[in-house]
Design an enzyme around this catalytic site. Structure first.
Site, PDB file in Angstrom:
ATOM      1  N   GLY A 143      63.624  22.191 -20.271  1.00  0.00           N
ATOM      2  CA  GLY A 143      62.679  21.446 -21.087  1.00  0.00           C
ATOM      3  C   GLY A 143      62.734  21.671 -22.578  1.00  0.00           C
ATOM      4  N   GLU A 175      66.715  26.631 -16.506  1.00  0.00           N
ATOM      5  CA  GLU A 175      67.351  25.369 -16.101  1.00  0.00           C
ATOM      6  C   GLU A 175      67.431  24.395 -17.276  1.00  0.00           C
ATOM      7  OE1 GLU A 175      64.622  23.990 -13.122  1.00  0.00           O
ATOM      8  OE2 GLU A 175      65.129  25.570 -11.695  1.00  0.00           O
ATOM      9  N   PRO A 176      68.090  24.754 -18.362  1.00  0.00           N
ATOM     10  CA  PRO A 176      68.136  23.835 -19.510  1.00  0.00           C
ATOM     11  C   PRO A 176      69.067  22.655 -19.244  1.00  0.00           C
ATOM     12  CG  PRO A 176      69.493  25.754 -19.955  1.00  0.00           C
ATOM     13  CD  PRO A 176      68.837  26.004 -18.618  1.00  0.00           C
ATOM     14  N   GLY A 177      68.651  21.486 -19.650  1.00  0.00           N
ATOM     15  CA  GLY A 177      69.497  20.307 -19.556  1.00  0.00           C
ATOM     16  C   GLY A 177      69.752  19.753 -20.951  1.00  0.00           C
ATOM     17  N   ARG A 178      68.755  19.039 -21.459  1.00  0.00           N
ATOM     18  CA  ARG A 178      68.878  18.369 -22.750  1.00  0.00           C
ATOM     19  C   ARG A 178      69.381  19.296 -23.864  1.00  0.00           C
ATOM     20  NH1 ARG A 178      65.566  13.975 -24.087  1.00  0.00           N
ATOM     21  NH2 ARG A 178      64.213  14.621 -22.375  1.00  0.00           N
ATOM     22  N   ARG A 219      67.095   5.179 -23.133  1.00  0.00           N
ATOM     23  CA  ARG A 219      65.969   5.960 -23.642  1.00  0.00           C
ATOM     24  C   ARG A 219      65.035   5.166 -24.549  1.00  0.00           C
ATOM     25  NH1 ARG A 219      66.172   9.817 -26.583  1.00  0.00           N
ATOM     26  NH2 ARG A 219      64.567  11.040 -25.574  1.00  0.00           N
ATOM     27  N   CYS A 228      69.690  -9.568 -21.748  1.00  0.00           N
ATOM     28  CA  CYS A 228      68.640 -10.584 -21.798  1.00  0.00           C
ATOM     29  C   CYS A 228      67.278 -10.002 -21.482  1.00  0.00           C
ATOM     30  CB  CYS A 228      68.981 -11.712 -20.832  1.00  0.00           C
ATOM     31  SG  CYS A 228      70.622 -12.352 -21.146  1.00  0.00           S
ATOM     32  N   GLU A 229      66.791  -9.124 -22.336  1.00  0.00           N
ATOM     33  CA  GLU A 229      65.465  -8.515 -22.233  1.00  0.00           C
ATOM     34  C   GLU A 229      65.008  -8.233 -23.650  1.00  0.00           C
ATOM     35  OE1 GLU A 229      63.745  -7.534 -19.458  1.00  0.00           O
ATOM     36  OE2 GLU A 229      65.316  -7.708 -17.938  1.00  0.00           O
ATOM     37  N   TYR A 265      70.662  12.386 -21.045  1.00  0.00           N
ATOM     38  CA  TYR A 265      69.875  11.261 -20.527  1.00  0.00           C
ATOM     39  C   TYR A 265      70.295   9.961 -21.193  1.00  0.00           C
ATOM     40  CZ  TYR A 265      67.290  15.239 -18.826  1.00  0.00           C
ATOM     41  OH  TYR A 265      66.969  16.424 -18.214  1.00  0.00           O
TER      42      TYR A 265
HETATM   43  C1  LIG Z   1      65.103  17.667 -15.613  1.00  0.00           C
HETATM   44  C2  LIG Z   1      64.883  19.043 -15.143  1.00  0.00           C
HETATM   45  C3  LIG Z   1      65.321  20.131 -15.902  1.00  0.00           C
HETATM   46  C4  LIG Z   1      65.958  19.975 -17.265  1.00  0.00           C
HETATM   47  O1  LIG Z   1      65.079  19.477 -18.205  1.00  0.00           O
HETATM   48  P1  LIG Z   1      65.562  19.341 -19.735  1.00  0.00           P
HETATM   49  O2  LIG Z   1      64.385  18.806 -20.429  1.00  0.00           O
HETATM   50  O3  LIG Z   1      66.713  18.412 -19.752  1.00  0.00           O
HETATM   51  O4  LIG Z   1      65.937  20.705 -20.194  1.00  0.00           O
HETATM   52  C5  LIG Z   1      65.167  21.393 -15.375  1.00  0.00           C
HETATM   53  N1  LIG Z   1      64.578  21.585 -14.162  1.00  0.00           N
HETATM   54  C6  LIG Z   1      64.126  20.557 -13.416  1.00  0.00           C
HETATM   55  C7  LIG Z   1      63.504  20.841 -12.114  1.00  0.00           C
HETATM   56  C8  LIG Z   1      64.256  19.266 -13.879  1.00  0.00           C
HETATM   57  O5  LIG Z   1      63.798  18.261 -13.137  1.00  0.00           O
END
Ligand SMILES: *Cc1c(COP(=O)(O)O)cnc(C)c1O
Length: 424
Positions: A244, A281-284, A320, A350-351, A378
């Site tokens: 997050g 659990e970093p994504g973004r 996004r 077409c939106e 994303y």
């Molecule tokens: C999407 C998600 C993440 C990653 O979130 P980011 O905002 O991209 O860091 C981590 N854990 C879970 C369970 C998620 O659904």
């Protein structure tokens, strides 16, 4: 405002460059729409977490839904990451990229029986369980395949991450997680089920979080539960604080990853839990600022109240803005001198919701290339074929050299799984 994506992204004179490569030249060589990623930016983002975690038991699990391209996963395998997955499809991608299931945690509110069985057979490290019903089903499936499922309960800490409602997941009205006041009972149940072994506790409170405080609040709520659960004789080995952490799109100034980790570890130590393994659990924050989307200006359409700059990328390439009203910086790949009128930058779909940016001051002409910044997360991950548009190609800059990591989809690929009705 500094350029989102700096220092990897920078202007050299009029030319916008990523890792020293001209984006204008890449757009003309590989065609548009085109995603371009800096591998160096991704590796440095991992290193910021790992620096602060060094010397502590930990596992950094890249939340791959942010960008699941195989070469991106391969990059994180090589950097020593595990993965946070949300489907069996993501598990197959991890394995195809050379990752190990023993470093995978499996999240998600709606795991199917088939997904559980596949994950058990592959030997995923842990299931992040989100409901009572899932506990029961997972135990049955584990018994059926002769395995023990390691489980962590995703607890809803009921803290406000202070972010967009669609990406805030830790409030009690969200669909995610087990309510805080039911967690101890759920752990008791988990400990009693034959196919399960309790391994940890987790939460994930939202996305694009720009403050440390919501994390510390959530951590405190988790540690309260750890103490309550262990008082019942159930051991919790790891604490997983989810992902997050936010990135810079415009003027945001989120904490650096190492600052976040340091503050979390201080709180864990202060509460006497320093021996526990910490999962994140970093994504973004690992990929978002490492990528850009390149698009060609097709037409300029000045109007009475609005001017439209029509480009060849659309909401199917980058959802996004349409989905979250997200603001993403748009920069010319090669800056022109002269007047910069205000444009709505829109795609061909077409939106009316098909826009990439509104009210942007740009000096542009048809044939110019634009870069949408902070497009590593994303972005391609949510691309679709709406309007029968083939999905974009992807290029990764590896040691400053462009590598095509995904070919542009072909129109025959789009129709490959379809069938005409047989004639009688
Ligand atoms: C999407 C998600 C993440 C990653 O979130 P980011 O905002 O991209 O860091 C981590 N854990 C879970 C369970 C998620 O659904």
């Amino acid at each position: 405002m500094s350029l989102p994506g700096a220092p990897y992204l920078a202007r050299q004179g009029a030319d916008l460059q990523l890792d020293g490569c001209s984006l204008d030249a890449l757009a003309r060589e590989f065609g548009t729409p085109l995603y371009v990623y800096s591998q160096r930016a991704m590796l440095d983002a991992v290193a910021a977490y790992q620096r602060a975690l060094a010397g502590r038991p930990h596992l950094l699990c890249y939340a791959m839904k942010a960008n699941p391209s195989l070469a991106v996963l391969q990059t994180f395998v090589q950097a020593g990451c595990g993965f946070d997955i949300v489907s069996a499809g993501e598990l197959e991608r991890v394995l195809a990229a050379g990752g190990s299931a023993s470093r995978v945690v499996f999240s998600g509110v709606g795991k199917t029986r088939a997904e559980m069985r596949r994950a058990l057979q592959a030997g995923v490290r842990c299931f992040n369980v989100e409901s009572q019903g899932e506990l029961e089903l997972l135990s049955q499936q584990a018994v059926a395949v002769g395995r023990t499922a390691q489980v962590s309960l995703r607890v809803n800490p009921d803290v406000d991450a202070g972010t967009h409602p669609y990406i805030s997941t830790g409030l009690k009205d969200n669909k995610f997680g087990i309510a805080h006041d039911q967690a101890v009972a759920s752990y008791r149940r988990a400990a009693s089920l034959p196919g399960l072994q309790v391994a940890g506790i987790d939460c994930h409170i939202g996305s694009q979080i720009t403050q440390v405080e919501p994390y510390l609040d959530a951590l405190d709520r988790l540690l309260d539960l750890v103490e309550a659960v262990e008082a019942e004789g159930i051991t919790i080995r790891h604490v997983d604080v989810g992902g997050g952490l936010g990135i810079q799109y415009g003027t945001e100034a989120p904490p650096q990853a190492d600052e976040l980790v340091t503050r979390l570890l201080q709180r864990i130590d202060a509460r006497g839990h320093g021996h526990r393994e910490l999962l994140m659990e970093p994504g973004r924050s690992l990929v978002g600022n490492a990528g850009v989307l390149l698009t060609e200006v097709l037409y300029l359409k000045p109007g009475a109240s609005k001017n439209f700059c029509i480009v060849d990328a659309a909401m199917n390439d980058l959802m996004r803005p349409a989905m979250y009203q997200a603001w993403m910086a748009i920069e010319p790949c090669h800056r022109r001198d002269g007047a910069a009128p205000t444009w709505d930058v829109v795609g061909p779909v077409c939106e009316s919701g098909d826009w990439l940016g509104r009210a942007r001051e740009l000096a542009v002409q048809p044939g110019d290339m634009l870069a949408v910044l902070s497009a590593g997360a994303y972005a391609m991950a949510m691309a679709s074929n709406y309007n029968s548009r083939a999905r974009a190609a992807e290029v990764m800059l590896v040691d400053g050299q462009p590598v095509l990591i995904r070919e542009r989809e072909r129109l025959e690929d789009l129709m490959a799984s379809e069938r005409l009705i047989p004639r009688p």
